[in-house]
Design an enzyme around this catalytic site. Structure first.
Site, mmCIF file in Angstrom:
data_model
loop_
_atom_site.group_PDB
_atom_site.id
_atom_site.type_symbol
_atom_site.label_atom_id
_atom_site.label_comp_id
_atom_site.label_asym_id
_atom_site.label_seq_id
_atom_site.Cartn_x
_atom_site.Cartn_y
_atom_site.Cartn_z
ATOM 1 N N LEU A 91 37.940 42.815 30.456
ATOM 2 C CA LEU A 91 36.712 43.703 29.951
ATOM 3 C C LEU A 91 35.910 44.159 31.040
ATOM 4 O O LEU A 91 35.511 45.631 30.546
ATOM 5 C CB LEU A 91 35.683 42.541 29.510
ATOM 6 C CG LEU A 91 35.936 41.886 28.229
ATOM 7 C CD1 LEU A 91 34.674 41.134 27.202
ATOM 8 C CD2 LEU A 91 36.693 42.915 27.128
ATOM 9 N N GLY A 92 36.164 43.531 32.269
ATOM 10 C CA GLY A 92 35.446 44.295 33.228
ATOM 11 C C GLY A 92 35.707 43.352 34.436
ATOM 12 O O GLY A 92 36.397 42.308 34.604
ATOM 13 N N GLY A 94 34.120 43.376 39.433
ATOM 14 C CA GLY A 94 33.401 43.821 40.150
ATOM 15 C C GLY A 94 32.681 42.688 41.380
ATOM 16 O O GLY A 94 32.677 41.358 40.985
ATOM 17 N N ALA A 97 34.146 39.074 40.839
ATOM 18 C CA ALA A 97 34.045 38.326 40.067
ATOM 19 C C ALA A 97 35.195 39.469 38.402
ATOM 20 O O ALA A 97 34.955 40.834 39.048
ATOM 21 C CB ALA A 97 32.857 38.140 38.326
ATOM 22 N N VAL A 99 35.650 40.213 34.342
ATOM 23 C CA VAL A 99 35.831 39.059 32.714
ATOM 24 C C VAL A 99 36.721 39.842 31.481
ATOM 25 O O VAL A 99 37.129 40.828 31.800
ATOM 26 C CB VAL A 99 34.275 40.008 31.683
ATOM 27 C CG1 VAL A 99 33.845 39.801 31.184
ATOM 28 C CG2 VAL A 99 32.948 39.922 33.107
ATOM 29 N N LYS A 116 34.329 34.274 32.179
ATOM 30 C CA LYS A 116 34.004 34.984 33.524
ATOM 31 C C LYS A 116 34.254 34.275 34.269
ATOM 32 O O LYS A 116 34.388 33.278 34.761
ATOM 33 C CB LYS A 116 32.738 34.592 33.835
ATOM 34 C CG LYS A 116 32.110 35.437 35.649
ATOM 35 C CD LYS A 116 30.018 35.339 35.794
ATOM 36 C CE LYS A 116 30.036 35.294 36.691
ATOM 37 N NZ LYS A 116 28.333 35.339 36.627
ATOM 38 N N ASP A 207 19.449 41.260 38.029
ATOM 39 C CA ASP A 207 19.966 42.192 37.735
ATOM 40 C C ASP A 207 20.046 42.786 36.840
ATOM 41 O O ASP A 207 20.718 42.853 35.986
ATOM 42 C CB ASP A 207 21.619 41.540 38.619
ATOM 43 C CG ASP A 207 22.219 42.845 38.762
ATOM 44 O OD1 ASP A 207 21.973 44.029 38.825
ATOM 45 O OD2 ASP A 207 23.787 42.357 38.272
#
Length: 989
Positions: A91-92, A94, A97, A99, A116, A207
């Site tokens: 999913l992503g 950065g 980490a 996901v 995660k 965050d």
């Protein structure tokens, strides 16, 4: 401090120094510090690139391809499974980490989740994960993504399995849907409510940004990634992560400079998010490296207001000028102490703006409060003359308002001084500081009330203010009985301070009536309050609505028609105003009245609106939300909306836990209602689990009448669930405990009557029919005198007892006396099917086997064809057993056997392994198999029944069948045994 921690702190400190330098000076500084250690220099260069990338610990940067992981394959360097989950699609990623979308594939229930993942986690990363796990596990809120699982796998990769949320980022959602201002602010309030909940748990997110806020298709917000959150009581809020794991564009100044991080840090990020949501852009330039830009903007304050940045991606500038400019600018102040103290305070100001009330961010602005007054009352001030008259009145009253403000300030100061002195009672300054610190909130309230009663007679206004405050605090703890003497003291004092025709006295009278156990006192207080409001010409104020709600509460069990009219009147008044707790309370009571009037279908609407209004007016912080959700779930359950009911009760339990304190009554009520709902949904084993949790959390009997009532209720529900699930011994023990407790505090009331019904149910399960008859007779007598009729379950027990005793005519007479079913066809379906099965059993006992077969088969067919079939599994199994019994009596074992095999499998899934219902189906199946010559299969099923009889015992009707099957198993050794056997008397459920 261990060497690893010292090294990490040194690296972070160096990184902060480098980031503070101009870009052209960084290489020189790194050369000086790193010296001849190339590995150290490479590490610092890598960290610098990460810090300048602008990504936080878990920014979700979409992959270019988004391809799913092929079956049997794995992501490069990563196991294709993590715990019980299979990784499906990235999913992503950065920072450090990644996901992944994952699916549970361990053979249990199906579930999608977000995983995660941090590869090759070192000790520090694992420690950070442990902190994050603890934080997420403590957060249960509908606006926060839930944690399912966390661990470090065999490859050293730390991972979290979190609720997978489908939706759009906050700002993207608002832009794509072209949301108007109010809807944008309502979404933002959902975010604030989630953050405020975390703040009450001493958790700072650190965050917050639109990328961490998703909006689902239902318009509900989910806050993601507490990846850098930190408990406030760790390290005193010291910012040890500094720039490594934050998003520079949304970071507060203290995050960039290494200052103290607290709840106002999240307020700053919320302010940036609100700015972007309203304008479609950030409040500052994002040109250049993100961290460099962020540090540069520290010197560029103050910021321009949002209205100067309004553009195509947001709302019109004119809608932002004034309140919203002031709110955003206060949230974004560089001095943390000058911002809103937490998310709740920020949300309160936004709500005041929506209600056209003065906002705290503009306190002191000349003419501002007058403009707010005109805005709220525009209809009455429509003409120019009316406006000028209102202005004259308002200006003429400025001096009076100033005097009132000074008086209120003096009163506030006196109250504050009293409370400060009171709390010193539990401070470490006392002679016994350990005992002082152990003083509970309830004890502190009691001490405070005692002091108020004896110390403030010379300051009646201050005494009255404190009495009201402490009465409200007792209410927050759901300690109604403790409120009564406080409210009784307040009423004469209010009469003395405010006068006999004052709204303040009316309010105090209503507050007393709301908690008084004395009906005469309650009615006289309400009558006086109503008379005061009548004399004042008050017909449609909030206070009038509160009067109507309190009157309705007093009529709920005695005069349903009046209660219905009063709640309708209160709702009509409050609907003309912004959403409020008072409106939620009126809607809740309206639903309650409908439910008590046996109009459950009409109760669902008001109760759902009570939940919605409470969330809109106070977010998830409303302590009544658990009650509203619980009553909604109960109404949904009794109208056969079982899935919706379960979801509502899960919210009720979560809300009760969120407000967990010394008083767990809401949690116990929610758990017992969940148990009842699961029983209605035909999930007896899950119901028993919920009931046992409620029993474990129930208060002990020495905490007063309310505690005894609640404990009795929890014990009764545990007994009912145990009887249904198949643990008759536990059901009997809990029922006996409930009866003993009810005899102490309610010897002639409904609690004892209902407890006796539960006792009879358990006794019938154990075959103690004579004891059950006595318990039912006493219960009927008590409930009749209390104005309540015995439940249908009691009538069914009487029919069961009569059939066990061979009194078929008496059982038929009892069945004929059952009242007609009410409610819509769907809601009454389960009860109608149960009645048809009882009638089929009566026909079987009367020798009408063909009728019994036809009726039982019809019940099964109707249940399977219904949309409620998933919630009628026990009815289907009972119908199959009954039809099979009738067929066995007619010698049709071949058609009986598959019916019994299906029923046995269903009962194994429904009940505890020791349930007599499993034994009944196993015995009947063994009989069919013996008749078909399947001796081995028959003996296997007979052994199942024998094991249950040995562990749990069986009622006489099942013991007789067991003894018959033992004889049959022995008799199969002779050639003519099967032909000579006499069929047993049929006694199915």
């Amino acid at each position: 401090m261990d060497p690893t921690s010292r090294k990490l702190e040194a690296i972070e400190a160096l990184l902060a120094r480098v980031l503070a330098c101009a870009p052209e000076q960084r290489a020189v500084l790194l050369d000086q510090v790193c010296g001849t250690d190339p590995a150290y220099r490479q590490r610092m260069d890598r960290l610098l690139r990460l810090a300048e990338s602008g990504e936080g610990f878990l920014d979700r940067t979409p992959l270019r391809d988004g391809a799913e992981v092929p079956a049997g394959a794995a992501p490069p360097g990563v196991a294709r499974r993590v715990g019980a989950y299979r990784l499906v699609r990235k999913l992503g990623s950065g920072g450090s980490a990644e996901v992944w979308l994952a699916e549970r594939d361990d053979g249990g229930f199906a579930q999608r989740a977000a995983v995660k993942l941090v590869r090759d986690a070192d000790a520090a990363t694992r420690a950070r994960f442990a902190i994050e796990c603890g934080i997420l596990a403590s957060l249960e809120h509908p606006g926060i993504a839930r944690l399912y699982e966390a661990d470090v796998d065999a490859r050293g990769s730390a991972y979290l399995v979190i609720e997978y949320v489908e939706g759009e980022h906050l700002t993207a959602y608002a832009r794509r849907h072209g949301l108007p201002l109010r809807e944008r602010l309502e979404l933002f309030l959902q975010v604030c409510d989630a953050v405020a909940y975390a703040h009450t748990r001493l958790v700072v997110h650190r965050d917050i940004k639109p990328a961490n806020i998703l909006v689902g298709a239902d318009g509900r917000v989910k806050l993601l990634d507490f990846g850098i959150a930190k408990l406030l009581d760790q390290d005193g809020g010291r910012n040890t992560t500094q720039t490594l794991h934050l998003s520079p564009a949304y970071a507060a100044p203290e995050q960039l400079t290494g200052g103290h991080v607290g709840t106002s840090t999240d307020v700053h990020a919320l302010g940036v998010t609100l700015f972007e949501l309203l304008t479609g852009t950030l409040p500052w330039s994002v040109e250049g490296a993100p961290m460099t830009t962020a540090l540069r903007r520290l010197a560029e304050r103050p910021l321009p207001p949002p209205s100067r940045h309004a553009g195509a991606g947001g709302v019109a500038a004119r809608a932002l000028r004034g309140d919203l400019d002031a709110i955003v600018r206060r949230a974004l102040r560089s001095d943390a102490a000058a911002r809103y103290p937490d998310a709740r305070a920020l949300a309160d100001d936004v709500r005041r703006h929506l209600a056209h009330e003065p906002v705290a961010a503009r306190a002191g602005a000349t003419g501002y409060h007058l403009r707010r007054f005109v805005r709220r009352h525009w209809l009455g001030l429509a003409s120019a003359g009316a406006v000028f008259a209102a202005m004259a009145i308002a200006l003429g009253g400025i001096a009076w308002q100033a005097d009132k403000a000074r008086a209120e300030a003096r009163s506030s100061a006196a109250v504050q001084a009293f409370l400060v002195d009171l709390f010193r009672h539990s401070s470490s300054r006392q002679a016994d500081p350990v005992k002082a610190r152990a003083t509970t909130a309830r004890e502190l309230l009691d001490i405070g009330v005692e002091r108020i009663q004896h110390e403030l007679d010379d300051a009646p206004a201050h005494k009255l203010a404190l009495l009201r405050l402490f009465g409200d605090l007792y209410g927050e703890f759901a300690l109604s009985a403790a409120q009564v003497p406080v409210r009784r003291t307040a009423v004469p004092l209010s009469r003395r301070v405010n006068g006999g025709d004052s709204r303040e006295l009316a309010a105090d009278l209503i507050a007393l009536a709301d908690v008084s156990p004395d009906d005469a006192e309650q009615q006289s207080s309400l009558a006086e309050a109503g008379a005061i409001l009548d004399r004042l010409g008050d017909r449609d104020s909030v206070l009038r609505a509160k009067l109507l709600v309190t009157r309705a509460s007093s009529h709920v069990t005695t005069d349903m028609a009046s209660a219905a009219n009063e709640t309708a009147g209160a709702v009509a008044i409050l609907e003309r105003m912004p959403p409020s707790d008072d409106l939620a309370q009126a809607l809740y009571l309206q639903g309650l009245v409908a439910g008590y009037s046996a109009r459950m279908a009409q109760a669902v609407g008001p109760l759902q609106r009570a939940v919605d209004v409470a969330l809109a007016s106070d977010g998830a912080h409303n302590p009544m939300l658990s009650t509203y959700y619980r009553q909604l779930g109960e109404a949904q359950s009794y109208t056969s909306r079982h899935d919706a009911a379960r979801a509502s009760l899960e919210h009720a339990i979560a809300q009760a836990r969120a407000f967990h304190d010394e008083n767990d009554y809401d949690l116990v009520r929610a758990q017992t209602t969940m148990a009842a709902t699961l029983l209605n949904a035909d999930r007896p084993r899950e119901a028993l689990e919920a009931a046992l949790q409620a029993k474990a959390a129930a208060p002990t009997a020495d905490h007063g009448i309310e505690a005894m009532q609640l404990r009795t209720y929890a014990l009764g529900m545990a007994s009912r669930a145990a009887a249904r699930a198949g643990d008759a011994a536990s059901a009997l023990a809990d029922a006996e405990a409930a009866v003993a407790l009810a005899r102490d505090f309610d010897p002639t009331g409904a609690f004892l009557g209902i407890s006796l019904q539960r006792l009879a149910d358990a006794q019938v399960e154990l075959g103690r029919d004579a004891d059950a008859e006595r318990a039912l007779a006493e219960a009927t007598d008590i409930l009749t005198h209390a104005g309540r009729r015995p439940s249908e379950a009691s009538a069914m027990l009487r029919i069961r007892i009569a059939l066990d005793a061979g009194r078929v005519a008496g059982a038929r007479e009892q069945f004929a006396s059952l009242p007609a079913l009410d409610g819509d066809a769907l809601s009454s379906l389960a009860a109608a099917l149960r009645r048809d099965l009882v009638e089929a059993e009566l026909e079987l006992a009367e020798g009408l086997t063909v009728r019994a077969i036809t009726r039982a088969a019809d019940v099964v067919a109707r249940a399977r064809a219904s949309e409620l079939a998933p919630f009628l599994r026990s009815t289907i199994a009972d119908g199959a057993v009954l039809e099979a019994r009738a067929r066995l009596l007619r010698g049709d074992a071949a058609r009986a056997r598959p019916l019994l095999a299906d029923a046995l499998a269903a009962r194994h899934a429904l009940y505890l392994p020791t349930s007599p219902r499993i034994a009944e189906a196993a015995l009947a199946l063994a009989e069919a198999e013996f008749a078909l010559g399947l001796g081995a299969d028959a003996r296997s099923h007979l052994d199942q029944a024998e094991a249950i009889a040995a562990q749990a015992g069986l009622a006489a009707r099942w013991v007789a069948a067991l003894q018959h099957m033992r004889r049959l198993a022995t008799a199969t050794a002779t050639p003519h045994a099967l032909a000579e056997r006499a069929p047993p008397r049929a006694k199915p459920l």
